[in-house]
Design an enzyme around this catalytic site. Structure first.
Site, PDB file in Angstrom:
ATOM      1  N   LYS A  55      -4.071   9.289   6.159  1.00 55.06           N
ATOM      2  CA  LYS A  55      -5.113  10.207   5.676  1.00 55.06           C
ATOM      3  C   LYS A  55      -4.703  11.674   5.743  1.00 55.06           C
ATOM      4  O   LYS A  55      -5.206  12.506   4.966  1.00 55.06           O
ATOM      5  CB  LYS A  55      -6.399  10.000   6.459  1.00 55.06           C
ATOM      6  CG  LYS A  55      -7.121   8.683   6.167  1.00 55.06           C
ATOM      7  CD  LYS A  55      -7.777   8.706   4.804  1.00 55.06           C
ATOM      8  CE  LYS A  55      -8.692   7.504   4.609  1.00 55.06           C
ATOM      9  NZ  LYS A  55      -9.402   7.545   3.321  1.00 55.06           N
ATOM     10  N   SER A 305      -1.594   0.917   7.164  1.00 61.63           N
ATOM     11  CA  SER A 305      -2.176   2.217   6.818  1.00 61.63           C
ATOM     12  C   SER A 305      -2.645   3.040   8.007  1.00 61.63           C
ATOM     13  O   SER A 305      -2.782   4.258   7.896  1.00 61.63           O
ATOM     14  CB  SER A 305      -3.340   2.024   5.845  1.00 61.63           C
ATOM     15  OG  SER A 305      -4.312   1.165   6.397  1.00 61.63           O
TER      16      SER A 305
END
Length: 405
Positions: A55, A305
């Protein structure tokens, strides 16, 4: 949308912006997964990225692109974890004031980390919708720029830099697996990869309980789920973003779904076999290999992720994962209610090499005779074959097995 949201040049530009900020995360090969699908599998470790997830990439590119006037107004975000930390660190690095709204029940480690990265954290709302509404109200009242977690071209371009790294690190790749919530990471990677290697399959992965992309792709437009829930909170998004959907609908090859059991087993695998701490959303790509590995063409790169998992959630998920992998077994047995019988039972179990986790001795009940008792056992085992061997040993010793789960 009539205009293509981002171009491959935007992703390459984002890569330059992130130079010296985002880490080039490593690829780790997985012998076990490679043997499972019969082709090389490598794990792209974005869980080792700064802030513990991908992110940061999109947040930094988005905030770096703001005008001086916009920067002066500050930024605001709503997030339960990874996006919050990415916005906080990106803002602090760029000298921009950030305010992050998080649900009142957000895990304390994520709240603490977001504050440590420099954000003004405000705990508002019993659920994410309420938190998002508070953040939007704040943006309107103060003029702060709202930083969306996935539905903006700059965010998508930043996330797409993961794809550029994969092509550089593993030029022989044939399939890339990407955990998918709103779709920013999948859209970015597809944009970067398909421009250079249209032959590479780019597959999204969603949790079955929060899979908005399959019905949306069938409908040809983003469709909101009426209900959605999954342990993988990082990809628990009820509606695809408009910007990512436009790209994914044209470039991604498919979006797979995985069960909660597979997510739990995948997290356990990452911890035990890969020695990597990964959150359920980050482990979704490994779950896809566990459930769909026979139909996935290799060599494969599976993107992990993120690794920001609350310790209490990890404890629950690991227990679930061990049960799903037949590493836990619950039994109810009926025995004679006389001195020494329970000790004899435990003696039999000691020869099976099963570890007794919990014992409950039930001596009264409507179905029990005066000289009977039930024993509830929770055992740690070595897998399905070991479970069957334990039950066979107990039955051979004369014990009545009433229930097995």
């Amino acid at each position: 949308m009539n205009v293509w949201p981002i171009s491959p040049d935007d992703v390459r530009g984002a890569h330059k912006v992130l130079s010296g900020v985002a880490r080039t995360t490593p690829l780790e090969s997985s012998r076990h997964l490679s043997e499972l699908i019969g082709s090389p599998v490598q794990l792209k470790c974005e869980n080792l990225q700064r802030t513990g997830s991908f992110k940061l990439r999109g947040a930094y590119v988005r905030i770096a692109g703001l005008s001086p006037v916009e920067r002066a107004a500050g930024v605001v975000a709503a997030s339960a974890g990874n996006h919050a930390q990415g916005v906080a660190l990106a803002s602090t690095t760029l000298g921009v004031r950030s305010t992050v709204f998080m649900p009142a029940a957000a895990p304390l480690p994520k709240v603490a980390a977001t504050r440590d990265y420099g954000a003004d954290v405000r705990l508002v709302g019993e659920n994410f919708d309420a938190t998002l509404a508070a953040a939007m109200e704040y943006a309107e009242a103060t003029g702060a720029v709202f930083i969306h977690p996935f539905d903006h071209p700059d965010i998508v371009a930043g996330q797409g830099t993961v794809g550029l790294e994969i092509l550089d690190q593993c030029p022989e790749v044939r399939t890339i697996l990407v955990g998918t919530g709103g779709g920013g990471l999948l859209a970015g990677i597809a944009t970067a990869v398909k421009d250079v290697r249209p032959d590479v399959k780019v597959l999204g992965v969603q949790a079955e309980g929060a899979a908005a992309y399959p019905p949306s792709l069938r409908a040809g437009r983003p469709v909101a789920l009426s209900r959605f829930a999954t342990m993988a909170d990082g990809i628990q998004v009820g509606r695809p973003g408009d910007v990512p959907f436009e790209i994914i609908s044209r470039l991604a090859d498919d979006v797979l779904t995985v069960s909660e059991d597979a997510l739990a087993r995948a997290l356990l695998f990452c911890l035990e076999r890969a020695k990597l701490v990964v959150e359920p959303a980050g482990a979704s790509t490994v779950a896809a290999l566990l459930e769909h590995g026979d139909s996935i063409e290799g060599p494969v790169v599976a993107v992990l992720s993120g690794g920001n998992i609350d310790p209490l959630l990890m404890q629950r998920v690991l227990r679930h994962g061990m049960a799903a992998a037949d590493r836990y077994m619950s039994l109810r047995l009926r025995i004679s209610d006389r001195p020494g019988v329970l000790a004899e039972l435990l003696g039999v179990l000691s020869h099976t090499d099963a570890n007794v986790v919990d014992v409950a001795h039930v001596r009264t009940g409507p179905k029990l005779g005066l000289d009977e008792a039930d024993v509830d056992l929770r055992l740690e085992t070595k897998g399905a074959e070991h479970c069957m061997a334990v039950v066979a040993e107990l039955r051979a010793a004369g014990y009545l097995v009433l229930n097995q789960t």
